[in-house]
Write an enzyme that holds these catalytic residues in place. Structure first.
Site, PDB file in Angstrom:
ATOM      1  N   ASP A  12       0.835  -1.202   0.000  1.00  0.00           N
ATOM      2  CA  ASP A  12       0.000   0.000   0.000  1.00  0.00           C
ATOM      3  C   ASP A  12       0.870   1.253   0.000  1.00  0.00           C
ATOM      4  OD1 ASP A  12      -2.192  -1.622   0.150  1.00  0.00           O
ATOM      5  OD2 ASP A  12      -2.579  -1.276   2.272  1.00  0.00           O
ATOM      6  N   PHE A 116      -5.148   0.459  -8.394  1.00  0.00           N
ATOM      7  CA  PHE A 116      -4.614  -0.835  -8.009  1.00  0.00           C
ATOM      8  C   PHE A 116      -3.932  -1.479  -9.212  1.00  0.00           C
ATOM      9  CE2 PHE A 116      -4.662  -5.339  -6.964  1.00  0.00           C
ATOM     10  CZ  PHE A 116      -4.270  -5.325  -5.628  1.00  0.00           C
ATOM     11  N   GLN A 172     -13.982  -4.647  -3.690  1.00  0.00           N
ATOM     12  CA  GLN A 172     -13.522  -3.747  -4.752  1.00  0.00           C
ATOM     13  C   GLN A 172     -13.866  -4.224  -6.150  1.00  0.00           C
ATOM     14  OE1 GLN A 172     -11.502  -4.739  -2.154  1.00  0.00           O
ATOM     15  NE2 GLN A 172      -9.999  -3.181  -1.645  1.00  0.00           N
ATOM     16  N   GLN A 173     -14.018  -5.518  -6.342  1.00  0.00           N
ATOM     17  CA  GLN A 173     -14.310  -6.019  -7.683  1.00  0.00           C
ATOM     18  C   GLN A 173     -15.742  -5.716  -8.119  1.00  0.00           C
ATOM     19  OE1 GLN A 173     -11.772  -6.385  -8.986  1.00  0.00           O
ATOM     20  NE2 GLN A 173     -10.525  -8.186  -8.569  1.00  0.00           N
ATOM     21  N   ASN A 195     -20.150  -3.459   2.257  1.00  0.00           N
ATOM     22  CA  ASN A 195     -20.596  -2.257   2.951  1.00  0.00           C
ATOM     23  C   ASN A 195     -21.916  -1.805   2.336  1.00  0.00           C
ATOM     24  OD1 ASN A 195     -19.984  -0.730   0.598  1.00  0.00           O
ATOM     25  ND2 ASN A 195     -17.904  -0.341   1.317  1.00  0.00           N
ATOM     26  N   LEU A 224     -21.603  -0.582   8.225  1.00  0.00           N
ATOM     27  CA  LEU A 224     -22.293   0.713   8.137  1.00  0.00           C
ATOM     28  C   LEU A 224     -21.409   1.871   8.568  1.00  0.00           C
ATOM     29  CD1 LEU A 224     -25.607  -0.505   9.860  1.00  0.00           C
ATOM     30  CD2 LEU A 224     -25.105  -0.490   7.405  1.00  0.00           C
ATOM     31  N   GLY A 256     -12.165  -2.594   6.910  1.00  0.00           N
ATOM     32  CA  GLY A 256     -13.054  -3.699   6.559  1.00  0.00           C
ATOM     33  C   GLY A 256     -12.368  -5.049   6.646  1.00  0.00           C
ATOM     34  N   ASP A 257     -11.089  -5.108   6.279  1.00  0.00           N
ATOM     35  CA  ASP A 257     -10.351  -6.371   6.369  1.00  0.00           C
ATOM     36  C   ASP A 257     -10.206  -6.808   7.821  1.00  0.00           C
ATOM     37  OD1 ASP A 257     -10.028  -6.210   3.600  1.00  0.00           O
ATOM     38  OD2 ASP A 257      -8.096  -5.196   3.769  1.00  0.00           O
TER      39      ASP A 257
END
Length: 328
Positions: A12, A116, A172-173, A195, A224, A256-257
């Site tokens: 990242d 990405f 993301q996909q 989400n 949320l 989120g991960d």
């Protein structure tokens, strides 16, 4: 039994813009968009959804199996993950491509603009799960996170064929994928993660209503943001779990991960979905309070105290027998 975590492994590159992106966007000129943002800093951190989830699981005392593809530049990253209790023996190493890169800029309102580079990640489609299962044992769960689309489809189909319980996390996909990609990725999942915005994309692109999605998955877990998490099951009332109050909001990448890691750990410990969401929120708040997705440490006593303060002593008591951390 084992936990297989399939998905991206990346580096990242995180930047911060002190203003707001929205102030530089002209809505009726977006087709001619050409903007540049002067950022204040650059942080280069370890990342990738699968690696982040594995790092979180390892910090909670589990030993997840990382499933993904990397370049030959992965050696130092591998050592870091192995020191944090992650099994990297099934990671595919490309002979021609670099490990994937995630480049992200956050503004003052925590909005993000990101790019990405897939790199070696495109070779994840060459990974078969059965030899990994033969090595580590039957999986409790296989979580299939954002990755090379063909790899995601292959892993999902293999789970269905071989009867492995799988958790769908397309995240993301969803932005570029169409219904023909998304439908087979989530159909039959034990749990679907998204989400709120991604939930809307799922129904829009699949053509399925919310109820139709729930008829195809066991549980739909929708994060949320500051409002916590909603857990939906077909024919049942939604369960909402509040977020953990933040000490300081620093950087949202990887939150989120971490949530998924906590949720999956609680399921592995035999706890219910509400407790799983609480553990996910507890782990997630550690990420938002740091720059980088794998920069946090968990101290067992402080973690349990924060749990009790937010969710009560019973929740802390349920987590206490299972929690194994590097720090006391």
């Amino acid at each position: 039994m084992s936990l297989l975590v399939a998905g991206s492994i990346a580096t990242d590159h995180l930047m911060s813009f002190p203003g707001k992106f929205a102030d530089s966007l002209v809505v009726d000129q977006l087709d001619k968009l050409s903007v540049s943002f002067l950022v204040e800093d650059l942080e280069v951190r370890r990342g990738g959804c699968a690696a982040n989830i594995c790092f979180g699981l390892g910090n909670l005392g589990l030993r997840p199996v990382l499933v993904g593809a990397v370049g030959e530049d992965f050696a130092e990253y591998r050592s870091w993950l192995e020191r944090h209790n992650v099994d990297c023996d099934s990671v595919h190493v490309s002979e021609t491509r670099h490990t994937a890169r995630f480049v992200c800029t956050n503004d003052a309102s925590m909005a993000q603009i990101a790019s990405f580079y897939a790199g070696a990640m495109s070779e994840s489609r060459e990974i078969e799960l059965k030899p990994i299962v033969d090595r580590v044992g039957d999986p409790d769960y296989v979580i299939i996170g954002p990755d090379d689309p063909e790899g995601m489809l292959r892993h999902t189909e293999e789970c269905r064929q071989r009867g492995y319980r799988f958790l769908a996390d397309p995240s993301q996909q969803l932005a570029f994928g169409d219904g023909d990609l998304i439908r087979p990725l989530i159909d039959g999942a034990d749990i679907l993660f998204s989400n709120e915005y991604e939930a809307s994309l799922i129904t829009q692109k699949t053509g399925w209503s919310r109820d139709e999605v729930l008829s195809r998955v066991g549980t739909w877990v929708v994060t949320l943001g500051a409002d916590g998490v909603r857990i939906d099951r077909e024919g049942e009332e939604s369960v909402v779990v509040g977020a953990v109050p933040e000490i300081a909001k620093v950087e949202p990448t990887g939150v989120g991960d971490a949530f998924r890691a906590g949720f999956l750990a609680a399921l592995t410990w035999g706890l219910g979905h509400e407790r799983a969401a609480q553990l996910g929120c507890l782990l997630a708040v550690h990420v938002v309070e740091k720059v980088g997705t794998q920069e946090y440490e968990i101290a067992r006593s402080a973690f349990l105290a924060r749990c009790a303060a937010t969710y009560g002593d019973e929740a802390a008591a349920d987590f206490e027998p299972h929690l194994r951390t590097i720090r006391p």
